[in-house]
Design a protein around this motif. Structure first.
Motif, PDB file in Angstrom:
ATOM      1  N   UNK A  48       0.827  -1.214   0.000  1.00  0.00           N
ATOM      2  CA  UNK A  48       0.000   0.000   0.000  1.00  0.00           C
ATOM      3  C   UNK A  48       0.858   1.259   0.000  1.00  0.00           C
ATOM      4  N   UNK A  49       2.103   1.147   0.467  1.00  0.00           N
ATOM      5  CA  UNK A  49       2.981   2.319   0.497  1.00  0.00           C
ATOM      6  C   UNK A  49       3.300   2.852  -0.889  1.00  0.00           C
ATOM      7  N   UNK A  50       2.987   2.092  -1.919  1.00  0.00           N
ATOM      8  CA  UNK A  50       3.302   2.578  -3.266  1.00  0.00           C
ATOM      9  C   UNK A  50       2.454   3.780  -3.674  1.00  0.00           C
ATOM     10  N   UNK A  51       1.326   3.963  -3.002  1.00  0.00           N
ATOM     11  CA  UNK A  51       0.555   5.177  -3.279  1.00  0.00           C
ATOM     12  C   UNK A  51       1.323   6.366  -2.741  1.00  0.00           C
ATOM     13  N   UNK A  52       1.750   6.260  -1.521  1.00  0.00           N
ATOM     14  CA  UNK A  52       2.557   7.272  -0.866  1.00  0.00           C
ATOM     15  C   UNK A  52       3.050   6.611   0.404  1.00  0.00           C
TER      16      UNK A  52
ATOM     17  N   UNK B 207       7.055   5.163  -4.645  1.00  0.00           N
ATOM     18  CA  UNK B 207       6.261   6.352  -4.947  1.00  0.00           C
ATOM     19  C   UNK B 207       5.967   6.375  -6.439  1.00  0.00           C
ATOM     20  N   UNK B 208       4.751   6.008  -6.779  1.00  0.00           N
ATOM     21  CA  UNK B 208       4.356   5.937  -8.181  1.00  0.00           C
ATOM     22  C   UNK B 208       4.439   7.310  -8.862  1.00  0.00           C
ATOM     23  N   UNK B 209       4.098   8.357  -8.098  1.00  0.00           N
ATOM     24  CA  UNK B 209       4.098   9.694  -8.693  1.00  0.00           C
ATOM     25  C   UNK B 209       5.496  10.082  -9.147  1.00  0.00           C
TER      26      UNK B 209
END
Lengths: 707, 79
Positions: free
Chosen positions: A604-608, A666-668
């Motif tokens: 879930x940390x990949x969103x932020x 961090x996908x962004x």
């Protein structure tokens, strides 16, 4: 009457943005020039009640022989007569106190045969010497409107608008220069004649510029490029020597004219700047002052931003609660509150920090200090394959890697820019802070070293230093690997210090924050919704079973409502797709000391990254995610089912900390890297190398500490 | 009065711009004010080596050591 398009052009430090802001005010926005990542600032200006004009702020450029991708854009636009951005009129901005140098490109534009107005900017600085300035001398030299004005005080802006109105009304002739400043050589004229056959443009100087740059101009077709290249080689036209000769010739012609016009007195006074620089660029005080400023920046980011950040967080929590109250229960409400609103909150919460960061950086930039920082650190940065200009990016990364990566556009050398982009995300950004805050408690006990230093604070600093070290070491590795054809250089103007213009700073901040919200926002939002789905849904029967089990357990143990809801949430996330994925990756992360619960948090940390805390809260069924202490207590109570030792012992917690320092979660940032490098290759490499560092780092730490 | 490289000046010394020996730099240097007979002063060196703080007539420019090494100056008598 068609709306006219005005191109604002001038050297860097000519005060062009001040003039742009004077003309357009808040009616401006940022777009991208097609195919490249150079910001295009566009605005509207009213010439009278009915007539408007579009103003394009072209990147600061020294001459039509460009060195950076920003400068190339100008040539690209001015050589593409049928292009969308081709201006009807150029408003050329020259700093009157640096007129000799700033006139070079003005004469080039005049020779291109584009209608133009020459603005002698910054007259406010030479008010007392105005009697000795003879504009008429310049008017004999270039037969175009020439106007002294000030973008800072607004002096003569209305006069400029009158000229613009005149042009918009169809008057064209008086905006064109009568005779070329640079007389082309006979062989150059022959070359231009031949290139005319391809471009169809009768202006000889235009065709000379095409001859210099045809190989990279994107509006020319492959066949056109080949034909022009043939003509160039047939005429033995040598690019660089011809550039130099032309430039020399232009200075030879314009220097005496400018000197006569300005009455041979120096208009700029560098005494004050020299005095400030005696300290600011001093070999000891210089770096000292720089680090003091950086200390101030981080103080500002982390302490001033605290309150607004809390307000934003609480605001979004309240909004979520409100939506829950108003809308009926169901998946749509869940999606809205847990996906969309939570996701938006995750973006908005960073706005205060990013605003403060850019407020300070833009102000430092405006005063001229940033180029001194570049001067101070260029030497040391080069050893790491970076550029003095990378300093700005690396500092910005302390808040967020996204604006940092976008700020690398000022680095001309492709390799240095690429390395800066690749290593920036290793600098600990503010999204890692909540994770560090939760975990540090497990690794080091509270208390003081030598009576004064908070040990946990020191550990915090250690993690930051680890990130910086990792960034520098990675930079060296990339320096060995990446091949470069480009030529790295510093050669940079150190402009005179001037007080920042508040309006300019404010507009830069507004623009940067908007870009962040849009760029990072759309990705975080998509990922949040996706993660919401993954953690709320699972195979139907097991989800059902899970909530029934939880209900039964709650009833048996006679739990109160809150505890029961938390328990249901926890069991459901275990049965959800996210839970399945967590268990699925458990074998891989087991050697690092992580179980499937931590696995879910990693995913879930990949969103932020800061989502870690929220996920942990859900898994350990803590109602209030804000309360780090409660989460920490729950985590501390967690036991390994086999050994019955605490789950979050020093080894696991330390290993997890190391993972968060290094991993590219961090996908962004990946999306921005893709956009800025225009390829999927670099974000993939970034993801993989940081992932490997994180895995190996955590593996070593866990195995050593646990063994 | 001998020809020297700009990078060989000591901090505080001045020289008169003669030529740039690397054609690739020449265009950029011209736009920064390195024109014939410009007075160049090496004001100071950056703390970590490499970069040089140069005064060109009345304005300032930062150059790397190797960039300054490609600039010939006639030394002024620095009394």
């Amino acid at each position: 009457m068609d709306k006219i398009k005005i191109g604002l052009l001038g050297n860097p430090n000519s005060g062009k943005s001040s003039l742009f802001n004077q003309l357009t005010g808040l009616r401006q926005h940022v777009a991208n020039f097609p195919g490249v990542t150079v910001d295009k600032k566009v605005g509207k200006t009213s010439l009278n009640e009915n007539v408007q004009a579009e103003v394009i702020d072209l990147p600061g450029t020294y001459s039509l022989f460009p060195n950076t991708s920003d400068e190339k854009i100008v040539i690209q636009i001015l050589s593409d007569i049928h292009g969308n951005d081709y201006p009807d009129l150029i408003v050329y901005v020259a700093d009157i106190t640096n007129l000799e140098r700033h006139m070079l490109m003005a004469t080039q534009i005049a020779d291109l045969g584009i209608p133009m107005i020459l603005c002698l900017n910054m007259v406010d600085l030479v008010e007392d010497k105005v009697d000795s300035i003879h504009i008429d001398v310049l008017k004999e030299f270039l037969t175009i409107p020439i106007l002294p004005l000030s973008g800072k005080t607004g002096k003569n802006i209305s006069e400029l608008k009158k000229y613009l109105f005149q042009f918009a009304s169809g008057e064209r002739r008086r905006f064109l220069n009568d005779r070329p400043v640079y007389e082309m050589r006979i062989d150059e004229n022959q070359l231009a004649m031949q290139i005319k056959e391809i471009t169809g443009n009768a202006n000889p100087y235009f065709n000379k510029i095409i001859a210099h740059h045809s190989y990279w101009l994107s509006h020319l077709s492959a066949i056109q490029k080949e034909n022009i290249a043939n003509i160039v080689s047939k005429n033995s036209f040598e690019d660089i020597p011809r550039q130099v000769e032309e430039t020399l010739k232009r200075f030879e012609i314009l220097t005496p004219v400018v000197r006569r016009a300005l009455g041979n007195i120096p208009l700029s006074d560098s005494t004050i700047t020299s005095r400030i620089d005696n300290v600011n660029t001093h070999r000891v005080y210089g770096p000292l002052i720089f680090f003091l400023i950086m200390f101030f920046v981080f103080q500002a980011i982390f302490s001033w931003a605290e309150y607004p950040m809390t307000w934003i967080e609480e605001g979004f929590i309240a909004l979520g609660a409100l939506v829950r109250e108003v809308l009926p229960l169901g998946w749509f409400t869940d999606l809205l509150t847990e996906g969309v609103i939570a996701g938006l909150g995750g973006i908005m919460v960073f706005i205060p920090q990013i605003t403060i960061l850019f407020l300070i950086i833009a102000a430092l930039e405006e005063t001229g200090y940033m180029s001194r920082a570049v001067f101070l650190f260029d030497g040391i940065m080069q050893r790491f394959g970076l550029n003095g200009r990378s300093v700005v990016a690396l500092i910005s990364s302390g808040a967020c890697a996204i604006p940092a990566i976008m700020s690398t556009r000022t680095i001309a050398d492709r390799k240095e820019r690429l390395i800066t982009i690749m290593v920036s995300p290793l600098i600990s950004c503010s999204a890692r802070i909540p994770v560090y805050a939760v975990l540090i408690g497990f690794v080091v006990p509270p208390g003081y070293a030598w009576g004064i230093f908070n040990i946990q604070g020191l550990a915090f600093m250690g993690l930051y230093l680890l990130g910086i070290m990792a960034a520098l070491v990675s930079a060296i590795v990339f320096k060995w690997i990446i091949k470069s054809r480009d030529h790295s250089y510093l050669m940079m103007e150190l402009p005179l210090y001037k007080p920042p213009v508040l309006k300019n700073v404010a507009l830069v901040v507004k623009e940067k924050v908007t870009t962040f919200v849009v760029e990072a926002g759309k990705i975080i939002l998509i990922i949040s919704v996706l993660l919401w789905f993954l953690s709320s849904y699972g195979p139907t029967h097991s989800m059902l079973e899970a909530s029934q089990n939880a209900m039964a357990k709650a009833e048996m143990e006679n739990l109160d409502e809150d505890t029961r809801d938390n328990l249901i949430a926890a069991t459901k996330i275990e049965a959800s797709y996210a839970g399945i994925m967590g268990k699925w990756i458990e074998p891989v992360i087991k050697p690092l000391g992580f179980d499937w619960k931590i696995g879910i948090a990693l995913i879930t940390s990949f969103a932020a990254r800061e989502v870690f805390v929220g996920t942990m809260a859900t898994i350990y069924s803590v109602g209030n995610t804000d309360d780090e202490a409660t989460i920490r207590e729950k985590m501390a109570a967690e036991k390994d089912p086999v050994t019955l030792k605490p789950r979050y012992d020093v080894a696991t917690s330390f290993s997890l900390l190391i993972f968060y320092v290094f991993a590219m979660q961090c996908m962004s940032t990946l999306a921005v890297t893709r956009r800025e490098t225009k390829s999927w290759k670099w974000p993939v490499i970034q993801f993989v190398y940081m992932g490997i560092m994180a895995y190996v780092g955590s593996l070593v730490v866990y195995q050593v500490l646990a063994g | 009065m001998g020809i020297k490289r700009l990078s060989d000046l000591k901090p505080g010394q001045s020289g008169i711009f003669e030529r740039c020996t690397v054609p690739k730099h020449e265009g950029k240097l011209l736009t920064l004010g390195f024109v014939s007979k410009a007075q160049l002063t090496l004001v100071r060196k950056a703390p970590f080596g490499e970069a040089l703080y140069i005064k060109v007539n009345d304005h300032m420019v930062a150059l790397r050591y190797n960039e300054a090494a490609a600039i010939d100056v006639t030394e002024k008598y620095n009394g």
